[in-house]
Design an enzyme around this catalytic site. Sequence first.
Site, PDB file in Angstrom:
ATOM      1  N   HIS A   1       1.219  -1.307  -0.366  1.00 44.36           N
ATOM      2  CA  HIS A   1       0.254   0.183  -0.599  1.00 44.36           C
ATOM      3  C   HIS A   1       0.641   1.215  -0.199  1.00 44.36           C
ATOM      4  CE1 HIS A   1      -3.774  -2.611   0.284  1.00 44.36           C
ATOM      5  NE2 HIS A   1      -4.368  -1.760  -0.601  1.00 44.36           N
TER       6      HIS A   1
ATOM      7  N   CYS B   1      -9.274  -0.919 -11.379  1.00 45.56           N
ATOM      8  CA  CYS B   1      -9.353   0.074  -9.685  1.00 45.56           C
ATOM      9  C   CYS B   1      -7.452  -0.747  -9.251  1.00 45.56           C
ATOM     10  CB  CYS B   1     -10.232   0.325  -9.081  1.00 45.56           C
ATOM     11  SG  CYS B   1      -9.883  -0.453  -7.703  1.00 45.56           S
TER      12      CYS B   1
HETATM   13  C1  PEP Z   1      -6.735  -3.904  -6.056  1.00 43.87           C
HETATM   14  O1  PEP Z   1      -6.481  -5.311  -4.669  1.00 43.87           O
HETATM   15  O2  PEP Z   1      -6.426  -4.126  -6.911  1.00 43.87           O
HETATM   16  C2  PEP Z   1      -7.668  -2.714  -5.260  1.00 43.87           C
HETATM   17  C3  PEP Z   1      -7.274  -1.963  -5.759  1.00 43.87           C
HETATM   18  O3  PEP Z   1      -7.299  -2.419  -3.921  1.00 43.87           O
HETATM   19  P1  PEP Z   1      -6.368  -2.012  -2.622  1.00 43.87           P
HETATM   20  O4  PEP Z   1      -4.933  -2.558  -3.843  1.00 43.87           O
HETATM   21  O5  PEP Z   1      -6.625  -1.147  -1.545  1.00 43.87           O
HETATM   22  O6  PEP Z   1      -6.436  -3.928  -1.652  1.00 43.87           O
END
Ligand code: PEP
Length: 762
Positions: A369, A682
């Site tokens: 993250h 996303c």
């Molecule tokens: C993903 O898993 O691709 C996503 C957009 O969510 P995160 O990266 O916050 O887990």
Amino acid sequence: MPSLIHTLQKIVKKVDQAPDIQHALDAIVENLIDALQVDICSIFINNEEEEENLVMMATHGLNEGAVGSIRLKTGKGLVGLVARKAEPFRVDNALERKEFVYFEGSGEENFPVFLGVPIISQRKILGVLVVQRRENPFDNDDEAFLTTLATQLANAITHAQSSGHITRLLTEGQESVSCTLTGIAGAPGMSMGQAVVISHGIDLHNVADKAIAGDEAIRKETVSFDIAVELARKTLLAQAEMLKQSLPEEECAIFVAYAQMLDSGSLIDDTNRRILEGNWAPAAWSKTVLEHAEVFASMDDEYLAERANDIRDLGRRVLQRIMSKQPGERSYPQKLVLVGEEISATDLASVPLDRLQAIVSEHGSAASHVAILAHALGLPAVMGATNLPYTRMEGLPVVVDGYSGKAYIHPKQELLNHLLMYIEQEERIADSLLELKDKPALTTDGFRVSLYVNSGLMSDHTPSLRSGAEGVGLYRTEIPFQVRESFPSEDDQFTIYRDVLQTFEGKPVVLRTLDVGGDKPLSYFPINEANPFLGWRGIRFTLDHPDIFIAQVRAMIRANEGLENLHILLPMISSLQELDDALILIHRAKDEVEEEIGAELRFPQVGAMIEVPSTIYQIEEICQLVDFVSIGTNDLTQYLIAVDRNNEAVAELFSSLHPAVLRAIRQVVAGAERQQTPVSVCGELAGDPMGVMVLLGMGINSLSMSTGSLPRAKKVIRSFSLEEMRAYLEEAINMPDAQDVRDFYIERLDERGLGKFIRAGY
Ligand code: PEP
Ligand code: MG
């Protein structure tokens, strides 16, 4: 013989404390002589830049003058054989082996019993560890011992190697050795700044070295140290007093003994001496403590050896006091690069963001993250920079290439000039893309794509708005939860959500419900699990805590009043039941709010994240329950190819361009199309120039990405036709692996002069 684990710990610790690579290697050979009861122990280091690449860098037992001059090529001699085969090799009469190479004057001829093991890290041969005896053949146990030791030492050696570079760097000044580290490309871009080291917790081993100069600076450090010692001493005595009321006197004696150690004596004197020599107080104290602890630790008497722990414990207490005085005094350079063992979202928030240029983290990968946040901020990041000598980097100039995952620490002038050219080119690219801001994301044959931003980190939405985004495609609500010390209240959340919904008034805003767990812990709600990514995460957590879920959804619904641009997205959906349960709670929250305000509200659009493989196979049923789906390619990749998105050891396997991932996405798109449910993407793939081409090739017309990625994505879209991208995908999806797909798309980008979007200098 001491136990293996004890010997290992002892050696690894010595290596850790060694000021440079030579001291580290010497410590290893010295200790192995006793541990294995051998006559000779030598370490050869693989220096790939030289023809005779295996260089003996340390020995105990052989003629020490031979250090640095005994050199072999991989494949030559017994040592070369070990390196070539990458396997242990043992023999009772080395001299009689045809591979044996004798070095005049080495003294080796008297010790024919030979055992060599390779030192390997990440598939690379770092060197060879050799032990020899006059007689008494080595057995399976010896081999197992040395092999285990070599695996443990691989890391320590590379660490010491990098640290050694840095030490020289610090002591020899501008013209000395430079150091380049290769990690994982975390977030694209290139920039430069001075290292600001973030250390978590109080660890005597991880205190950054910082040189101080001048009488005033020395005086300040001495005073800071004196105050810390005095405070720690008083606290200890007070604790002893308090404990006396409920514990027998002898149990409290340790506190008194600790306090006495702080009265005077060598701990204090040695620290003061180090400060006078130009060390800042935290490092002067830590080094002194570790040195004293080591003296005790190496004693054979178990009771005395145990005292090492007491000294370290005392050391941490005082260090905490010294450090607690430091943050207030911390000043930041104009351009800073955040460097540390594990940089977190909250670390980003702890430095002036307008000065932050880049991030280099020893742990983590592109899908961590913090890398995503760096991306969101348009900052290059290098993750998983194994052996990053962060404790010795404070203040050093660092150039970060987030395309290739390289961090150049104090690069030499010639290299620096080169890198500065790349940095300038980056700036030129960014400028040239500015003109696209108000132009639509339209392919050359007229296919219109909607581009949204991923958000959540910053309260300032100006950059997102300026980027020309058509709304927010993913708002990660967990970030405001993570940077607080307790769960935010419904009203707190209302303020945050209202702000973003209002800022993007008239444009869709997708607020994702809390996705904690996995690598997104809440400090005030610790969850201990063996497999956090397969555990209590996302919707699983919030469904088990309807209080948290309902408060969040209520805040979202209240914030949406009069704006009507709210979309709610549910993370980590793995079954239809979870969707049903979540929808019931959302209805309940809406009913409650309606009753309170005495007015009817429109039910917001609700979507499911497609990021767990089970949802691929139930995509049509899912689409029947929701208004839209959003593909989270980060987790989908992690779960589909079973690669931890944060583990640098397997980071090379993590690729959303893996043909299996591409096929999964295509299946989702087809299922959603049959149900006429809108699909957007996303995950990070949506902002990657190659990913953009792949996803458009599948017919996806809605992408959500970091603000920093948006201009490039638009440029890519405007440079190809949909027809071309469809044809490329047909070819790519049948390729054997991710690297082939990557190479293929790099070529396509190069053909249009867009290769510079994915690597510097093109
Ligand atoms: C993903 O898993 O691709 C996503 C957009 O969510 P995160 O990266 O916050 O887990
Ligand atoms: Mg996810």
